[in-house]
Design a protein around this motif. Structure first.
Motif, PDB file in Angstrom:
ATOM      1  N   SER A 118       0.837  -1.196   0.000  1.00  0.00           N
ATOM      2  CA  SER A 118       0.000   0.000   0.000  1.00  0.00           C
ATOM      3  C   SER A 118       0.873   1.247   0.000  1.00  0.00           C
ATOM      4  O   SER A 118       1.971   1.252   0.565  1.00  0.00           O
ATOM      5  N   ALA A 119       0.360   2.297  -0.624  1.00  0.00           N
ATOM      6  CA  ALA A 119       1.048   3.584  -0.642  1.00  0.00           C
ATOM      7  C   ALA A 119       0.484   4.553   0.399  1.00  0.00           C
ATOM      8  O   ALA A 119       0.895   5.711   0.449  1.00  0.00           O
ATOM      9  N   GLU A 120      -0.438   4.098   1.224  1.00  0.00           N
ATOM     10  CA  GLU A 120      -1.066   4.978   2.203  1.00  0.00           C
ATOM     11  C   GLU A 120      -0.034   5.471   3.227  1.00  0.00           C
ATOM     12  O   GLU A 120       0.903   4.765   3.601  1.00  0.00           O
ATOM     13  N   ASP A 121      -0.232   6.692   3.695  1.00  0.00           N
ATOM     14  CA  ASP A 121       0.741   7.331   4.579  1.00  0.00           C
ATOM     15  C   ASP A 121       0.957   6.568   5.879  1.00  0.00           C
ATOM     16  O   ASP A 121       2.078   6.531   6.412  1.00  0.00           O
ATOM     17  N   TRP A 122      -0.094   5.951   6.415  1.00  0.00           N
ATOM     18  CA  TRP A 122       0.029   5.296   7.710  1.00  0.00           C
ATOM     19  C   TRP A 122       0.981   4.109   7.681  1.00  0.00           C
ATOM     20  O   TRP A 122       1.478   3.677   8.730  1.00  0.00           O
ATOM     21  N   VAL A 123       1.250   3.570   6.497  1.00  0.00           N
ATOM     22  CA  VAL A 123       2.119   2.399   6.380  1.00  0.00           C
ATOM     23  C   VAL A 123       3.512   2.697   6.932  1.00  0.00           C
ATOM     24  O   VAL A 123       4.120   1.867   7.620  1.00  0.00           O
ATOM     25  N   PRO A 144       5.674  -3.845   2.719  1.00  0.00           N
ATOM     26  CA  PRO A 144       6.264  -3.353   1.474  1.00  0.00           C
ATOM     27  C   PRO A 144       5.728  -1.947   1.211  1.00  0.00           C
ATOM     28  O   PRO A 144       4.699  -1.552   1.769  1.00  0.00           O
ATOM     29  N   GLY A 145       6.410  -1.208   0.375  1.00  0.00           N
ATOM     30  CA  GLY A 145       5.916   0.137   0.120  1.00  0.00           C
ATOM     31  C   GLY A 145       6.738   0.897  -0.884  1.00  0.00           C
ATOM     32  O   GLY A 145       7.765   0.416  -1.380  1.00  0.00           O
ATOM     33  N   PHE A 146       6.286   2.121  -1.164  1.00  0.00           N
ATOM     34  CA  PHE A 146       6.878   2.960  -2.197  1.00  0.00           C
ATOM     35  C   PHE A 146       7.671   4.131  -1.629  1.00  0.00           C
ATOM     36  O   PHE A 146       8.284   4.881  -2.381  1.00  0.00           O
ATOM     37  N   GLN A 147       7.634   4.293  -0.321  1.00  0.00           N
ATOM     38  CA  GLN A 147       8.269   5.445   0.299  1.00  0.00           C
ATOM     39  C   GLN A 147       9.375   5.005   1.252  1.00  0.00           C
ATOM     40  O   GLN A 147       9.327   3.898   1.802  1.00  0.00           O
ATOM     41  N   PRO A 148      10.377   5.864   1.474  1.00  0.00           N
ATOM     42  CA  PRO A 148      11.388   5.560   2.488  1.00  0.00           C
ATOM     43  C   PRO A 148      10.713   5.298   3.826  1.00  0.00           C
ATOM     44  O   PRO A 148       9.728   5.938   4.180  1.00  0.00           O
ATOM     45  N   GLY A 149      11.249   4.345   4.559  1.00  0.00           N
ATOM     46  CA  GLY A 149      10.624   3.970   5.822  1.00  0.00           C
ATOM     47  C   GLY A 149       9.729   2.769   5.715  1.00  0.00           C
ATOM     48  O   GLY A 149       9.151   2.321   6.712  1.00  0.00           O
ATOM     49  N   ALA A 310      -1.522   9.447  -6.081  1.00  0.00           N
ATOM     50  CA  ALA A 310      -0.948  10.709  -5.599  1.00  0.00           C
ATOM     51  C   ALA A 310       0.577  10.695  -5.729  1.00  0.00           C
ATOM     52  O   ALA A 310       1.186  11.726  -6.067  1.00  0.00           O
ATOM     53  N   LEU A 311       1.190   9.546  -5.493  1.00  0.00           N
ATOM     54  CA  LEU A 311       2.639   9.431  -5.629  1.00  0.00           C
ATOM     55  C   LEU A 311       3.051   9.285  -7.093  1.00  0.00           C
ATOM     56  O   LEU A 311       4.003   9.927  -7.555  1.00  0.00           O
ATOM     57  N   TYR A 312       2.341   8.434  -7.808  1.00  0.00           N
ATOM     58  CA  TYR A 312       2.730   8.069  -9.168  1.00  0.00           C
ATOM     59  C   TYR A 312       2.601   9.235 -10.143  1.00  0.00           C
ATOM     60  O   TYR A 312       3.357   9.335 -11.111  1.00  0.00           O
ATOM     61  N   THR A 313       1.656  10.126  -9.908  1.00  0.00           N
ATOM     62  CA  THR A 313       1.396  11.223 -10.851  1.00  0.00           C
ATOM     63  C   THR A 313       1.985  12.553 -10.399  1.00  0.00           C
ATOM     64  O   THR A 313       1.725  13.582 -11.029  1.00  0.00           O
ATOM     65  N   LYS A 314       2.791  12.568  -9.344  1.00  0.00           N
ATOM     66  CA  LYS A 314       3.236  13.846  -8.777  1.00  0.00           C
ATOM     67  C   LYS A 314       4.123  14.644  -9.728  1.00  0.00           C
ATOM     68  O   LYS A 314       4.202  15.869  -9.628  1.00  0.00           O
ATOM     69  N   LEU A 316       3.702  14.676 -13.047  1.00  0.00           N
ATOM     70  CA  LEU A 316       2.967  14.990 -14.266  1.00  0.00           C
ATOM     71  C   LEU A 316       2.397  16.397 -14.247  1.00  0.00           C
ATOM     72  O   LEU A 316       2.128  16.963 -13.181  1.00  0.00           O
ATOM     73  N   SER A 317       2.189  16.938 -15.429  1.00  0.00           N
ATOM     74  CA  SER A 317       1.466  18.206 -15.541  1.00  0.00           C
ATOM     75  C   SER A 317       0.040  18.000 -15.051  1.00  0.00           C
ATOM     76  O   SER A 317      -0.456  16.869 -15.024  1.00  0.00           O
ATOM     77  N   PRO A 318      -0.643  19.062 -14.645  1.00  0.00           N
ATOM     78  CA  PRO A 318      -2.015  18.896 -14.156  1.00  0.00           C
ATOM     79  C   PRO A 318      -2.920  18.165 -15.153  1.00  0.00           C
ATOM     80  O   PRO A 318      -3.724  17.314 -14.748  1.00  0.00           O
ATOM     81  N   ALA A 319      -2.788  18.464 -16.441  1.00  0.00           N
ATOM     82  CA  ALA A 319      -3.657  17.829 -17.437  1.00  0.00           C
ATOM     83  C   ALA A 319      -3.358  16.343 -17.569  1.00  0.00           C
ATOM     84  O   ALA A 319      -4.276  15.515 -17.653  1.00  0.00           O
ATOM     85  N   ALA A 320      -2.072  15.989 -17.586  1.00  0.00           N
ATOM     86  CA  ALA A 320      -1.703  14.581 -17.694  1.00  0.00           C
ATOM     87  C   ALA A 320      -2.094  13.809 -16.443  1.00  0.00           C
ATOM     88  O   ALA A 320      -2.563  12.664 -16.518  1.00  0.00           O
ATOM     89  N   ALA A 321      -1.898  14.423 -15.278  1.00  0.00           N
ATOM     90  CA  ALA A 321      -2.285  13.768 -14.025  1.00  0.00           C
ATOM     91  C   ALA A 321      -3.792  13.543 -13.980  1.00  0.00           C
ATOM     92  O   ALA A 321      -4.266  12.478 -13.550  1.00  0.00           O
ATOM     93  N   GLU A 322      -4.554  14.527 -14.432  1.00  0.00           N
ATOM     94  CA  GLU A 322      -6.013  14.383 -14.453  1.00  0.00           C
ATOM     95  C   GLU A 322      -6.430  13.245 -15.385  1.00  0.00           C
ATOM     96  O   GLU A 322      -7.341  12.464 -15.067  1.00  0.00           O
TER      97      GLU A 322
END
Length: 380
Positions: A118-123, A144-149, A310-314, A316-322
């Motif tokens: 999960s990519a959720e912050d609480w992880v 497992p996760g996508f962020q340090p820690g 939220a992590l994967y599209t950070k 990207l331009s606003p239009a591409a992220a949308e």
């Protein structure tokens, strides 16, 4: 450092599909080949395991495969000596006899619950914390996760270098595809589709068929085949079947072993994947992707989806992220995605670069097997 040949037991119950056994099989092999650990992999469903490892003999309670001792997890558990490190994959409940064996050791083992990705912050805050205790044995959360820690992602040594070399070798790709009976037309975009049942598929196939660019859609054997067959107007789709409708060629592939599936993802311009194991492998492919997250009660899976987006599209331009947010959310909700696909295609170079950059960013973290071994070293 722990001595070589530290003994590990990994327990896996096959709950649904192949994600659980896919993750634990990769992990077990990596602990043996790269970390020099002795690993027993306990699996309750060898028939599901056989799809990933055809060499498995489902009649045997004990066998060796690629350096891993594979044990059938029986309904009636017999007493065995507990290992130095015990991993309960995805919160599976260990046999009570085995838990007693853990408690009977002179030095209790390290007991970890390898949780879902999960990519959720609480992880980050929960990773590595103590959980329940059984007699003298303390269990720990390992996320497992996508962020340090966090515990990172499964990634074998040299994986990205092998992928890059393969993607830069058109002849190697051609030979691999040819071995699976795939012969795409010149200039066709390759898309892989591995997903759960999805009512939104038909709108995507409509758009692909009407496109000016030809598409060769590769569909590994799985649950989405029924929806593909309905769109084609046929009763069923056999392995190897190929159907052409306008600009779209649909080809059904057999269920392939994990290393072949990796190469399939590396060949494709876009990968639609599901669950956890194929989700991670698509990220290592460094190509634009679409995730069909496993549906959970009360739609809590959508929180996981939004956290990852939220992590994967950070970058990207606003239009591409949308566009990416719209595509992924509609797909996981089973809504039509044809218009979302067309919107995403407007930002294709940006999406390609984002996929490459995300892959490299994730590779900066320690891989999951290394993180588990390091956690053990710190623990002792």
């Amino acid at each position: 450092m722990p001595p070589l040949n530290t003994r590990w037991d990994i327990f896996c119950t096959v709950v649904d599909n192949y994600g659980d056994i896919g993750v634990t099989w990769r992990l077990a092999r990596q602990l043996v080949s790269e970390q020099a650990m002795t690993v027993r992999l306990w699996v309750d469903d060898l028939r599901a395991f056989e799809r990933l490892c055809p060499e498995i003999d489902i009649s045997l309670d004990q066998q060796w495969q690629q350096g891993v001792e594979v044990r059938h997890w029986p309904a009636e558990w017999q007493e065995v000596e507990a290992a130095d490190v015990v991993i309960a994959a995805f919160a599976c409940q260990l046999p009570s006899v085995y838990m007693d064996a853990m408690a009977a050791r002179e030095k209790p083992p390290l007991w970890m619950n390898l949780d879902y990705l999960s990519a959720e912050d609480w992880v980050v805050g929960c990773h590595g914390l103590p959980s329940v205790k059984y007699k003298s044995v303390q269990k720990y959360f390992f996320f497992p996760g996508f962020q340090p820690g966090t515990g990172g992602l499964l990634r074998e040594s040299g994986l990205l270098e092998r992928r890059q070399q393969f993607q830069q070798d058109p002849e190697a790709q051609r030979q691999f595809l040819h071995g699976l009976g795939i012969d795409p037309a010149p200039g066709a975009q390759l898309i892989s589709l591995f997903a759960y049942e999805n009512a939104g598929l038909a709108s995507w196939l409509d758009v692909l068929a009407a496109d000016s660019t030809p598409t060769h859609l590769l569909v590994p054997e799985g649950r989405i085949l029924g929806d593909v067959a309905r769109w084609l107007g046929v009763e069923s789709l056999a392995i190897g079947a190929t159907h052409v409708r306008q600009a779209l060629t649909v080809q059904v592939l057999p269920f392939v072993r994990q290393d072949q599936y990796d190469q399939l993802l590396w060949c494709c311009d876009f990968n639609a994947v599901r669950g956890e194991d194929s989700f991670v492998r698509a990220q290592w492919a460094g190509r634009p992707m679409l995730w069909h997250i496993y549906q959970q009660d009360e739609d809590i899976h959508l929180d996981k989806l939004d956290a990852f987006l939220a992590l994967y599209t950070k970058r990207l331009s606003p239009a591409a992220a949308e566009a990416m947010n719209g595509l992924w959310r509609a797909w996981s909700a089973g809504r039509p995605i044809g218009d979302h696909w067309l919107e995403a295609r407007k930002h294709w170079p940006e999406l390609q670069e984002n996929a490459r950059a995300w892959c490299l960013e994730q590779a900066l973290q320690a891989d999951l097997a290394t993180a588990l071994v390091q956690f053990y070293r710190n623990w002792i």
